[in-house]
Each structure stands twice: as C-alpha cells, then as structure tokens.
Write an enzyme that holds these catalytic residues in place. Sequence first.
Site, PDB file in Angstrom:
ATOM      1  N   PRO A 148       0.989  -1.049   0.010  1.00 54.77           N
ATOM      2  CG  PRO A 148      -1.041  -1.674   1.474  1.00 54.77           C
ATOM      3  CD  PRO A 148       0.538  -2.143   0.982  1.00 54.77           C
ATOM      4  CE1 TYR A 149       6.225   5.408   1.427  1.00 51.23           C
ATOM      5  CE2 TYR A 149       7.367   3.583   0.331  1.00 51.23           C
ATOM      6  CZ  TYR A 149       7.291   5.013   0.837  1.00 51.23           C
ATOM      7  OH  TYR A 149       8.302   5.793   0.449  1.00 51.23           O
ATOM      8  N   GLY A 150       3.790   1.726  -1.543  1.00 48.25           N
ATOM      9  CA  GLY A 150       4.107   1.993  -2.884  1.00 48.25           C
ATOM     10  C   GLY A 150       2.943   2.465  -3.686  1.00 48.25           C
ATOM     11  CB  SER A 152       0.480   5.856  -0.989  1.00 37.53           C
ATOM     12  OG  SER A 152       1.694   5.654  -0.247  1.00 37.53           O
TER      13      SER A 152
END
Length: 316
Positions: A148-150, A152
């Site tokens: 999910p970080y990637g 975002s």
Amino acid sequence: MKALITGVAGFVGHTLARRLLSEGHEVVGIDAITDYYDVSIKRANLASIPADGFRFVEADLNDADLGSLLDGVQWIFHQAGQPGVRKSWGSDFGIYTLANINATQRLLEAARNTPSLERFVYASSSSVYGNAERYPTEETDRPQPMSPYGVSKLAAEHLCTLYAENFGVPTVSLRYFTVYGPGQRTDMAFTRFLRAIVTGDKITIYGTGEQIRDFTFVHDVVDANVRAAAIDSTPGSVFNVAGGTSISVNGVLDILREICAEPVNVEYREPVAGDVFRTGGSTDRITETLRWAPQFTLEEGLRAQYEWARKTFAPA
C-alpha cells in the site's frame, strides 16, 4: 532562489536544507513532526540547520495556509510523506492516503497558483516498481507496487504528472532507491544494523538476507534534487535516483564486519508482506538530462554512517 522544503525535519529534508543554505538560497521548511519515529531525532535535525536564511513552520500540509507559505517561492522540494512498507497495511492505510496522496494534491493545487514557481520536485520511491519487469529498471517499465505504501507513492507521482500535463505545473518526480547515510531514520535497515552493532545487540533480518537492494547515499540524493530544480526538463518528467550498488543484505553485513571490526550477530525472521526481492535502477535518463551520477561508493557511505552511529548510539 527561495525554496520550500516539505518534510524538512526528515532525513533527506534537513540534509537538503543545509545544502541549499550553504549555496546562498533562502529556505522555508514545513514539517508536521509526526511520531512515526523518535521526535527527538527530528528536533535534532532541525537544530542542525543554520538559522541564517531559514524559516521553519510546524504544520500539516493538509491544514497549512499554503498560499502564504508559497509566496515568492521558486523551488518546491516535496519530501514530506508517511514512510514504511510494513505499517502501510490494514487500518494505518488511511494515514498513507492523507500524508502521501491528499497532501500532495493540496500542494499541487497551491503550486498551480504560484506565479513565481519554477520547479516542483517530488520525492517518489523505487517502491512503485514492486518486483520489476527487468533490472536495471527503467522509468518506462510498468509500475507494479507490492505494498500500500508503494501504491500511495505512485498515486502521488501520477498526480504530479497530471498537474504538469493539464496546468503546466513544472513537476519532476525522483524515484529514490533506498537512501542511506548519517541521520538515516531509525526504522531503516542500515541504522538498525549499525545501532545493534555499536550496542552489542542482535541484527534482525526479515527474510533470508539474499534480497538485493540498490542503495543511494543521501548526499547523492540531495544533489539529484538540486539538479532537478536548477536544470530544465520536460514538466512531468520522472527520473530514477539509484546508487548503482545493487548488493544482497548479507553482502552488506559482510562489508559492515570489515568496517566495524566488531561482532555482528544476526537473526533471521520470516519475510514481511510487501517487501520485494530485488531493486536496481537504470540512471541513463537522469545522467543524460540532469548530468547526475552517484559520487559515493557503498563502502564510503557505510563508513560515514558507522561513524555517525557510534556517536549517536554508543552507550555512555
């Protein structure tokens, strides 16, 4: 030049501020001073920035008066964001959407109404590639983030491109490949490793240690930012910022054993969801357009970070 640095109390942010001030630029810095890692480190980073020519605003980009903050600003360096692959799963994802996507969109809206603006440099991430189609990975290869970080970071990068194409905002996105060096965040691998070495603790490795990373020294990343701001490129451009030192985590441990001349005790644990096996970026595009190339070898950078860690973490 007058520059705005978001996330100025962070690892790259405060290093960039010191570089710009040393070259005679005026710097406005903004940071929310969140507690993702030890706030005292962020305060120390701020204290290391020379006061002459520097103004600090403690605020969240989602709430700040961006119009007044950007008054007369020519360069924006958007370093702020919520980091971390591991914490981006589950209920914490809302933090990532607010800090990485919403804040970027709000800053871009303000930027399009800033007539003095010459460049908007966004700190993207190699996490947008996930397990890439090939290595070294080129900017035109298909992004397929694994966390999910990637997701975002890629969404915010796409926003930069959209604002460039639709409103002419002069954005440049820099995809950082694992930044390290003195002052690195305490949750990142090299700081965790070196802290454990100087305190006599165990180093925890998630996975086998055979995963490969392309590591980039912080001063090289700062230099890429300065060049991206000062040298003309097509609005919406995207560049890899990679150190060219792809090596396994176990290979890094071997180098640390030589540098530190201290015991390196390691324990291996299960891999973490979202961690990719390999990263490695092509720098042909940034070399051709911005005349950038990494200047620090991995061993040089690790030696500098080890000396910092000894001063920072060694028992009294």
